[in-house]
Design a protein around this motif. Structure first.
Motif, short mmCIF file in Angstrom:
data_model
loop_
_atom_site.label_atom_id
_atom_site.label_comp_id
_atom_site.label_asym_id
_atom_site.label_seq_id
_atom_site.Cartn_x
_atom_site.Cartn_y
_atom_site.Cartn_z
N ARG A 17 0.83 -1.22 0.00
CA ARG A 17 0.00 0.00 0.00
C ARG A 17 0.86 1.26 0.00
O ARG A 17 1.97 1.27 0.51
CB ARG A 17 -0.87 0.01 1.26
CG ARG A 17 -1.74 -1.21 1.37
CD ARG A 17 -3.18 -0.81 1.24
NE ARG A 17 -4.05 -1.97 1.09
CZ ARG A 17 -5.31 -1.88 0.74
NH1 ARG A 17 -5.84 -0.71 0.49
NH2 ARG A 17 -6.04 -2.93 0.62
N CYS A 18 0.27 2.31 -0.54
CA CYS A 18 0.92 3.61 -0.55
C CYS A 18 1.01 4.13 0.89
O CYS A 18 0.02 4.16 1.60
CB CYS A 18 0.09 4.57 -1.41
SG CYS A 18 0.60 6.28 -1.24
N PRO A 19 2.21 4.50 1.35
CA PRO A 19 2.37 4.96 2.73
C PRO A 19 1.73 6.32 2.98
O PRO A 19 1.57 6.73 4.13
CB PRO A 19 3.89 5.03 2.91
CG PRO A 19 4.45 5.19 1.54
CD PRO A 19 3.47 4.50 0.60
N VAL A 20 1.38 7.03 1.91
CA VAL A 20 0.80 8.37 2.09
C VAL A 20 -0.70 8.29 2.28
O VAL A 20 -1.26 8.85 3.21
CB VAL A 20 1.15 9.27 0.90
CG1 VAL A 20 0.46 10.62 1.03
CG2 VAL A 20 2.66 9.45 0.82
N CYS A 21 -1.39 7.58 1.36
CA CYS A 21 -2.85 7.58 1.40
C CYS A 21 -3.42 6.19 1.64
O CYS A 21 -4.60 6.05 1.90
CB CYS A 21 -3.41 8.17 0.11
SG CYS A 21 -3.17 7.09 -1.31
N GLY A 22 -2.58 5.12 1.56
CA GLY A 22 -3.05 3.79 1.89
C GLY A 22 -3.69 3.05 0.74
O GLY A 22 -4.20 1.95 0.91
N ARG B 23 1.33 12.26 -7.26
CA ARG B 23 0.86 13.20 -6.26
C ARG B 23 1.34 12.80 -4.86
O ARG B 23 1.83 13.61 -4.08
CB ARG B 23 -0.67 13.21 -6.29
CG ARG B 23 -1.24 14.39 -5.56
CD ARG B 23 -2.73 14.42 -5.79
NE ARG B 23 -3.37 15.37 -4.92
CZ ARG B 23 -4.67 15.51 -4.83
NH1 ARG B 23 -5.45 14.75 -5.57
NH2 ARG B 23 -5.19 16.38 -4.04
N CYS B 24 1.22 11.51 -4.56
CA CYS B 24 1.64 11.04 -3.24
C CYS B 24 3.16 11.08 -3.13
O CYS B 24 3.71 11.40 -2.08
CB CYS B 24 1.12 9.63 -3.00
SG CYS B 24 -0.63 9.63 -2.55
N ALA B 25 3.88 10.76 -4.23
CA ALA B 25 5.34 10.82 -4.20
C ALA B 25 5.79 12.25 -3.93
O ALA B 25 6.69 12.49 -3.13
CB ALA B 25 5.90 10.32 -5.53
ZN LIG Z 1 -1.11 7.41 -2.40
#
Ligand SMILES: [Zn+2]
Length: 73
Positions: free
Chosen positions: A18-23, A37-39
């Motif tokens: 999972r993405c550590p920013v938004c999950g 965007r999350c990067a």
């Molecule tokens: Zn994300």
């Protein structure tokens, strides 16, 4: 139609990374994030903390110079 079932059995069940920013499920292109965007958000957070440290040091230096000045009345 048993080919589909066989494939399902052969594939081991593993949790999707999972993405550590938004999950949300991450994309290979942006790993370990799900999107640019999350990067960018994570990178911006790191840069923000890095810039904060020198700012604090500069403030301390200014304070020292002031305290070292001779005080005569
Ligand atoms: Zn994300």
């Amino acid at each position: 139609m048993t080919a589909r079932e066989d494939a399902h059995e052969a594939a081991p069940e593993r949790p999707a990374p999972r993405c550590p920013v938004c999950g949300r499920p991450r994309m290979d292109r942006w790993r370990p994030f799900c999107s640019k965007r999350c990067a960018d958000a994570d990178l911006g957070r790191w840069l923000g903390e890095a810039y904060r440290i020198p700012a604090v040091e500069a403030a301390l230096e200014e304070g020292d110079a002031r305290a070292m000045g001779p005080e005569e009345t």
